[in-house]
Design an enzyme around this catalytic site. Structure first.
Site, PDB file in Angstrom:
ATOM      1  N   GLU A 194      97.548  33.486  36.403  1.00 58.28           N
ATOM      2  CA  GLU A 194      97.777  33.837  37.807  1.00 58.28           C
ATOM      3  C   GLU A 194      98.645  32.750  38.420  1.00 58.28           C
ATOM      4  O   GLU A 194      98.164  31.636  38.645  1.00 58.28           O
ATOM      5  CB  GLU A 194      96.446  33.899  38.568  1.00 58.28           C
ATOM      6  CG  GLU A 194      95.489  34.961  38.092  1.00 58.28           C
ATOM      7  CD  GLU A 194      95.899  36.358  38.510  1.00 58.28           C
ATOM      8  OE1 GLU A 194      96.838  36.505  39.308  1.00 58.28           O
ATOM      9  OE2 GLU A 194      95.290  37.301  38.000  1.00 58.28           O
ATOM     10  N   CYS A 204      99.264  31.824  47.481  1.00 60.74           N
ATOM     11  CA  CYS A 204     100.079  32.464  46.440  1.00 60.74           C
ATOM     12  C   CYS A 204     100.578  33.823  46.899  1.00 60.74           C
ATOM     13  O   CYS A 204     101.680  34.230  46.548  1.00 60.74           O
ATOM     14  CB  CYS A 204      99.293  32.578  45.136  1.00 60.74           C
ATOM     15  SG  CYS A 204      97.720  33.422  45.306  1.00 60.74           S
TER      16      CYS A 204
HETATM   17  P1  NDP Z   1      99.392  23.402  39.154  1.00 63.09           P
HETATM   18  O1  NDP Z   1     100.095  24.318  38.248  1.00 63.09           O
HETATM   19  O2  NDP Z   1      99.978  22.088  39.468  1.00 63.09           O
HETATM   20  O3  NDP Z   1      97.924  23.094  38.603  1.00 63.09           O
HETATM   21  C1  NDP Z   1      96.992  24.128  38.338  1.00 63.09           C
HETATM   22  C2  NDP Z   1      95.872  23.561  37.493  1.00 63.09           C
HETATM   23  O4  NDP Z   1      96.365  23.271  36.170  1.00 63.09           O
HETATM   24  C3  NDP Z   1      95.300  22.250  38.010  1.00 63.09           C
HETATM   25  O5  NDP Z   1      93.912  22.242  37.808  1.00 63.09           O
HETATM   26  C4  NDP Z   1      95.993  21.238  37.145  1.00 63.09           C
HETATM   27  O6  NDP Z   1      95.306  20.027  37.040  1.00 63.09           O
HETATM   28  C5  NDP Z   1      96.002  21.946  35.815  1.00 63.09           C
HETATM   29  N1  NDP Z   1      96.967  21.407  34.849  1.00 63.09           N
HETATM   30  C6  NDP Z   1      98.076  20.658  35.084  1.00 63.09           C
HETATM   31  N2  NDP Z   1      98.721  20.401  33.930  1.00 63.09           N
HETATM   32  C7  NDP Z   1      98.032  20.998  32.939  1.00 63.09           C
HETATM   33  C8  NDP Z   1      98.190  21.112  31.533  1.00 63.09           C
HETATM   34  N3  NDP Z   1      99.223  20.553  30.895  1.00 63.09           N
HETATM   35  N4  NDP Z   1      97.281  21.820  30.827  1.00 63.09           N
HETATM   36  C9  NDP Z   1      96.243  22.431  31.455  1.00 63.09           C
HETATM   37  N5  NDP Z   1      96.027  22.344  32.789  1.00 63.09           N
HETATM   38  C10 NDP Z   1      96.905  21.656  33.529  1.00 63.09           C
HETATM   39  O7  NDP Z   1      99.133  24.285  40.460  1.00 63.09           O
HETATM   40  P2  NDP Z   1      98.607  23.817  41.872  1.00 63.09           P
HETATM   41  O8  NDP Z   1      97.244  23.240  41.753  1.00 63.09           O
HETATM   42  O9  NDP Z   1      99.706  23.006  42.482  1.00 63.09           O
HETATM   43  O10 NDP Z   1      98.453  25.210  42.623  1.00 63.09           O
HETATM   44  C11 NDP Z   1      99.468  25.799  43.350  1.00 63.09           C
HETATM   45  C12 NDP Z   1     100.065  26.941  42.557  1.00 63.09           C
HETATM   46  O11 NDP Z   1      99.051  27.901  42.254  1.00 63.09           O
HETATM   47  C13 NDP Z   1     101.091  27.703  43.344  1.00 63.09           C
HETATM   48  O12 NDP Z   1     102.203  28.006  42.561  1.00 63.09           O
HETATM   49  C14 NDP Z   1     100.357  28.972  43.748  1.00 63.09           C
HETATM   50  O13 NDP Z   1     101.202  30.011  44.064  1.00 63.09           O
HETATM   51  C15 NDP Z   1      99.495  29.206  42.573  1.00 63.09           C
HETATM   52  N6  NDP Z   1      98.373  30.073  42.914  1.00 63.09           N
HETATM   53  C16 NDP Z   1      98.306  31.326  42.369  1.00 63.09           C
HETATM   54  C17 NDP Z   1      97.286  32.180  42.700  1.00 63.09           C
HETATM   55  C18 NDP Z   1      97.161  33.526  42.059  1.00 63.09           C
HETATM   56  O14 NDP Z   1      96.065  34.047  42.004  1.00 63.09           O
HETATM   57  N7  NDP Z   1      98.209  34.134  41.559  1.00 63.09           N
HETATM   58  C19 NDP Z   1      96.251  31.787  43.663  1.00 63.09           C
HETATM   59  C20 NDP Z   1      96.395  30.458  44.151  1.00 63.09           C
HETATM   60  C21 NDP Z   1      97.442  29.642  43.770  1.00 63.09           C
HETATM   61  P3  NDP Z   1      95.705  18.814  38.024  1.00 63.09           P
HETATM   62  O15 NDP Z   1      95.628  19.351  39.412  1.00 63.09           O
HETATM   63  O16 NDP Z   1      94.676  17.828  37.720  1.00 63.09           O
HETATM   64  O17 NDP Z   1      97.122  18.422  37.638  1.00 63.09           O
END
Ligand code: NDP
Length: 490
Positions: A240, A274
């Site tokens: 997502e 999102c």
């Molecule tokens: P990120 O992609 O930065 O991070 C998402 C999660 O992935 C975090 O828990 C992050 O950890 C983790 N992560 C980072 N690197 C890795 C890796 N290499 N392997 C596994 N996990 C990893 O997203 P954001 O937190 O910045 O969220 C915002 C984004 O989410 C926006 O693009 C938004 O549109 C989307 N979103 C989509 C939704 C949907 O349902 N379609 C709903 C809500 C948001 P850490 O934070 O510790 O780096």
């Protein structure tokens, strides 16, 4: 204790984005700690699956009631780590609780064993299908809706009979811990929902840990890394990601309602949604009128009062970059402008006449910025809406043609004459196409995402003509082909 208590290498803090004040300290769980959590979860998954639908539904109902009782406390944790207004946090919880209720109540009917017709060629068989839990599901969540968004996976995975190991965003670990603690109290501390905290490496360790599936919500760039990591162990993923959702306004639309939806859809939660509205396409005939109404409403919205700061500090520069790019390319600011994104509290910005090649139109902004572009007709609005690499949600305002326009949009969800409403209807699947990801949370599809279809066929009696045997005869095959010609050849 729900946060895994294996030895942690280091700790990190979460802070209140409004003040910078430290609100929590959490372990950075390494691969060994993540693996240990997943091993513990396997035992919990077996216990949980053994409870059956009725037993699980009773436990999830208790959890739902506890979440209602603890709503204000949990909302305060969301506020402390995201900076969003208290009532926005409560709204998140209200929706999450409703989804939990739906998932628990509907799991038996959606996933339970049912008979399916065998067809005339297999009339001697009885066939059933059921949807069995996967075991342990890993959930990786974002910070913008730190409770509602991961619950779209957690609630449905649990209702389907799985245990969950949840890695919240490094910006909102306290929300994840509080959520898991609330369930742990109900299941006597069983590790049914555990939280592992840390940075991207902790998420990557979860991908490698042997979980049966990863449900990821976050950015498209991170999704690609998650998929690459999951590929090492052939771990399936649900993805997502973000969006660049369009709102289309037809000439016969209720313009007041459309303007209100554009401003709320684009600016609530500081645009960090999102499925937030990022682009508005309005037909020429009503464009000036709509822009006036949007501008009036957006001017009445104040950063710091109606929405909080950018939860992730670096997002301010992204929003600023999109505003500058749009203005340099010939766009005009009708609310705010170049100086609106100078601090973490970004003020509302409405831009018009922005070239479709500008980053403000092509990339996810994730800030309180609306691009309103006029189009000659609805066909052009649909063409531009669909020209995005993303395809998450969309909105249509039209009195007469809503369903017709909605059907032409290449997205996972569309709201007609309201905004974001699909996320609050638990029976509806939620997810996108293209850069917005694949797979579905919520609804029947969301329950099935966390299961394996299990098909069983039982022979009721032997047929006189055996065709799946080395004793097969030419006459038997002739009879079978004859039947097929009769039934299927017409
Ligand atoms: P990120 O992609 O930065 O991070 C998402 C999660 O992935 C975090 O828990 C992050 O950890 C983790 N992560 C980072 N690197 C890795 C890796 N290499 N392997 C596994 N996990 C990893 O997203 P954001 O937190 O910045 O969220 C915002 C984004 O989410 C926006 O693009 C938004 O549109 C989307 N979103 C989509 C939704 C949907 O349902 N379609 C709903 C809500 C948001 P850490 O934070 O510790 O780096």
């Amino acid at each position: 204790m729900t946060t895994t208590d294996a030895p942690a290498q280091a700790v990190f803090t979460s802070t209140d984005p409004r003040t910078g004040e430290v609100v929590g300290t959490h372990p950075v769980h390494d691969a060994a700690a993540v693996d240990a959590a997943v091993a513990r979860a396997a035992d919990a998954a077996a216990w949980w699956a053994g409870l059956g639908f009725d037993g699980r539904r009773a436990v999830l109902a208790q959890w739902r009631r506890a979440l209602v009782r603890g709503m204000d406390d949990l909302a305060r944790t969301v506020v402390a780590e995201t900076g969003k207004p208290f009532d926005d946090a409560r709204l998140e919880l209200v929706l999450a609780i409703d989804h939990l209720d739906w998932a628990a109540k509907h799991a038996p009917k959606v996933l339970g064993r049912r008979s399916v017709p065998t067809g005339p060629l297999m009339a001697n068989q009885a066939a059933t299908v059921e949807y069995a839990p996967l075991g342990v599901v890993g959930v990786i969540g974002p910070w913008n809706y730190p409770l509602f968004t991961p619950m779209g996976s957690i609630a449905y995975a649990l209702a389907a009979g799985n245990a969950v190991v949840f890695k919240p965003s490094e910006l909102t670990p306290g929300v994840g811990v509080a959520l898991a603690d609330s369930l742990a109290e109900i299941v006597g501390g069983r590790p049914l929902l555990q939280v592992v905290t840390g940075f991207g490496e902790t998420g990557a360790a979860l991908c490698r840990s042997g979980v049966a599936k990863i449900a990821f919500t976050g950015s498209t760039a991170t999704a690609k890394r998650v998929m690459a990591t999951c590929a090492e162990t052939l771990t399936p993923v649900l993805v997502e990601c973000g969006g660049k959702d369009a709102l289309i306004v037809d000439a016969d639309a209720d313009l007041d309602a459309a303007a209100d939806a554009a401003v709320w859809g684009g600016m609530s939660n500081a645009g960090q949604t999102c499925i937030g509205v990022e682009r508005v396409y309005v037909v020429d005939a009503v464009a000036d009128d709509l822009v006036g109404r949007i501008a009036a409403r957006a001017r009445a919205v104040t950063a710091g009062r109606d929405f909080g700061p950018m939860t992730m500090e670096s997002q301010t520069a992204v929003v600023r970059g999109h505003i500058h790019d749009a203005l340099a390319a010939g766009g005009r600011a009708v609310v705010g402008g170049a100086g609106s994104a100078d601090s973490r509290l970004v003020e509302p910005v409405v831009l018009v006449d922005v070239p479709e090649t500008s980053t403000a139109v092509t990339e996810e902004t994730f800030g309180p910025l609306l691009v309103v572009n006029r189009v000659p007709d609805v066909d052009e609005a649909v063409r531009r809406a669909n020209a995005s690499a993303y395809g998450l949600g969309a909105t249509v305002f039209s009195e007469a043609r809503g369903p017709e326009i909605a059907a032409r949009l290449r997205t996972g969800m569309v709201a007609i004459n309201s905004v974001i409403s699909f996320a609050g209807i638990p029976a509806l699947p939620f997810g996108g196409v293209g850069d917005s990801g694949f797979g579905r949370i919520h609804g029947e599809d969301g329950l099935r995402e966390f299961t394996r279809a299990h098909a069983v066929v039982r022979q009721r009696f032997a047929l006189p003509i055996a065709v799946t045997s080395f004793r097969r005869t030419a006459g038997g095959m002739r009879a079978l082909v004859g039947v097929v010609k009769l039934l299927r050849g017409r």
